[in-house]
Design an enzyme around this catalytic site. Structure first.
Site, PDB file in Angstrom:
ATOM      1  N   CYS A 234       6.789 -48.837  30.201  1.00 35.65           N
ATOM      2  CA  CYS A 234       7.435 -47.632  29.688  1.00 35.65           C
ATOM      3  C   CYS A 234       8.878 -47.902  29.290  1.00 35.65           C
ATOM      4  CB  CYS A 234       7.407 -46.531  30.736  1.00 35.65           C
ATOM      5  SG  CYS A 234       5.777 -46.280  31.369  1.00 35.65           S
TER       6      CYS A 234
ATOM      7  N   ASN B 272       6.190 -50.699  40.448  1.00 40.68           N
ATOM      8  CA  ASN B 272       5.476 -51.289  39.313  1.00 40.68           C
ATOM      9  C   ASN B 272       6.181 -52.500  38.715  1.00 40.68           C
ATOM     10  OD1 ASN B 272       6.963 -48.732  38.872  1.00 40.68           O
ATOM     11  ND2 ASN B 272       6.878 -49.342  36.719  1.00 40.68           N
TER      12      ASN B 272
HETATM   13  N1  PLP Z   1       3.190 -44.490  38.624  1.00 42.70           N
HETATM   14  C1  PLP Z   1       3.317 -45.824  38.578  1.00 42.70           C
HETATM   15  C2  PLP Z   1       3.908 -46.543  39.738  1.00 42.70           C
HETATM   16  C3  PLP Z   1       2.906 -46.516  37.438  1.00 42.70           C
HETATM   17  O1  PLP Z   1       3.032 -47.852  37.397  1.00 42.70           O
HETATM   18  C4  PLP Z   1       2.350 -45.796  36.350  1.00 42.70           C
HETATM   19  C5  PLP Z   1       1.964 -46.487  35.110  1.00 42.70           C
HETATM   20  O2  PLP Z   1       2.496 -47.515  34.755  1.00 42.70           O
HETATM   21  C6  PLP Z   1       2.221 -44.401  36.470  1.00 42.70           C
HETATM   22  C7  PLP Z   1       2.657 -43.779  37.626  1.00 42.70           C
HETATM   23  C8  PLP Z   1       1.628 -43.568  35.379  1.00 42.70           C
HETATM   24  O3  PLP Z   1       0.235 -43.726  35.334  1.00 42.70           O
HETATM   25  P1  PLP Z   1      -0.566 -43.309  34.021  1.00 42.70           P
HETATM   26  O4  PLP Z   1      -0.278 -44.336  32.988  1.00 42.70           O
HETATM   27  O5  PLP Z   1      -2.010 -43.308  34.418  1.00 42.70           O
HETATM   28  O6  PLP Z   1      -0.091 -41.966  33.641  1.00 42.70           O
END
Ligand code: PLP
Length: 405
Positions: free
Chosen positions: A325, A151
């Site tokens: 996050c 991400n």
């Molecule tokens: N996994 C990845 C690689 C992400 O980028 C994100 C969110 O930024 C998530 C999981 C979590 O997704 P959600 O926000 O729908 O819980």
């Protein structure tokens, strides 16, 4: 500030107008419960079937292999905990050092609950050593979980190769494909991946809806235990409007994947090239080719990412430092740390993540302003005033200790 230029699409995306339109009836005249016997609810059940088929088509999966969840985090948690519960005699998990907290924090919790977790490192370009990962497999390995695309940097991992290795060793393989779905072609019919997580709000569907692909025959215990919804794999009355929205978003993504992503890549490359050309002491983080087409993570030496973001924000430009996050914390992200990005550069890293809704004009506006912002910030930078010169590499204290060995 009237106009927003949104280049933070790895954090979340705009709901596509077509998706919003498809969802609206489910807040008014089509409010039935899909599990009801009466026709009013039953027709909603058909809408869910259609949405499931659309999500399956985007992934090259069968509709019955799709389980709707509330988000990417729930899909990830269901996959990991579900596999561990279904294989109680195995207590070892293999993952990477650069996973999203939805996997990484979960694994850290599990490590305190008598599970053993191996985190495979990445190199300076954010790439995984597949050989190291294969070497980490043990007879008691229950699961390998590796994200499809990172991400923060957009770096793509060879998940199909890893899934092959997992299968050859009798280990279940899960991929967090939250950033990959809708941006990369995926065909699960021809891949050995057992479980795959996705999230609606990363592909122009609303927040609060996700899905987990569960290959037929994969042993998985449910995380949410309750009613018989989702064939007993996820209890809870279905979020019908959002499921229909996700179905529509999947249909749009499947129809436009190739041409839209080629356009997004062109915009991203232009933005990156212009910024790099016009700004001294900056570099792109992550492998230049093995990357999502929409993501550019650039480190600007001797400036704070937060300061850059604030100045961009004044111009209406929405970007991010690290992942959504981790921003808000002054610690550089675990991804930058794992890649060994030097301290001053990790602090000054900015992620631009584009979408199909960005325009050439927006990209030109950003490319024009970023070099000016960096120049202005460097004039007042404590790093520069403190004596660091361009070309001087400043390390995290622990990295310096590590490098000395
Ligand atoms: N996994 C990845 C690689 C992400 O980028 C994100 C969110 O930024 C998530 C999981 C979590 O997704 P959600 O926000 O729908 O819980």
């Amino acid at each position: 500030m009237n106009t927003i230029i949104y280049v933070d699409n790895n954090a979340t995306t705009m709901v596509a107008p077509e998706v919003f339109g498809a969802m609206q009836p489910f807040f008014s005249e089509r409010y039935g419960n899909a599990s009801s016997i009466h026709r009013f609810g039953g027709t909603v059940g058909h809408d869910l079937d259609e949405a499931r088929a659309r999500v399956a088509a985007l992934l090259g999966a069968r509709p019955e292999e799709i389980v709707f969840t509330s988000c990417g985090t729930e899909s990830d948690n269901t996959a990991v905990i579900g596999v561990l519960r279904a294989n109680p005699d195995k207590r070892h998990i293999i993952t990477t050092k650069v996973e999203h907290p939805a996997i990484r924090s979960l694994c850290q919790v599990l490590a305190k609950e008598h599970y053993e977790v191996t985190e495979v490192p990445v190199n300076r370009q954010g790439e995984l050593d597949v050989g190291l990962l294969a070497d980490a497999i043990r007879p008691d390995t229950a699961l390998i979980t590796v994200m499809w695309a990172n991400n923060e940097t957009g770096v793509i991992f060879p998940v199909e190769t890893i899934a092959d290795i997992a299968r050859a060793n009798g280990v279940v393989f899960h991929t967090d494909a939250v950033q990959a779905v809708g941006k990369l072609p995926i065909n699960l019919a021809e891949s050995p991946i057992d479980l795959l997580s996705l999230s609606g709000h990363k592909l122009h569907a609303p927040k609060g809806i996700g899905a987990l692909y569960v290959r037929r025959g994969t042993k998985l215990a449910p995380l949410l235990v309750g009613g018989h919804q989702e064939h007993g794999r996820r209890g809870g009355t279905e979020n019908t409007a959002s499921i229909v929205g996700l179905g529509k978003a999947a249909e749009l993504a499947a129809a436009h994947l190739d041409d839209e992503n080629a356009r997004v890549r062109r915009l991203r490359d232009r933005l990156e090239k212009r910024i790099i050309q016009n700004t001294p002491d900056c570099f792109v983080n992550g492998h230049p080719e093995h990357r999502l087409p929409n993501t550019s993570n650039i480190s600007f030496e001797y400036v704070e990412g937060e300061a850059i973001l604030l100045m961009l924000d004044e111009l209406g430009i929405c970007a991010s430092s690290g992942s959504a996050c981790t921003s808000g914390s002054l610690e550089p992200s675990h991804v930058m740390r794992a890649m060994g990005v030097p301290f001053t550069a990790a602090h000054g890293s900015i992620r631009f993540s584009l979408s199909i809704y960005n325009t050439d004009e927006e990209i030109d506006f950003i490319a024009e302003h970023v070099p000016r912002i960096i120049k202005r910030l460097r004039e007042i930078s404590p790093f520069v005033r403190g004596g660091a010169k361009p070309g001087t590499v400043t390390y995290f204290p622990q990295d310096k200790a590590r490098d000395a060995h």
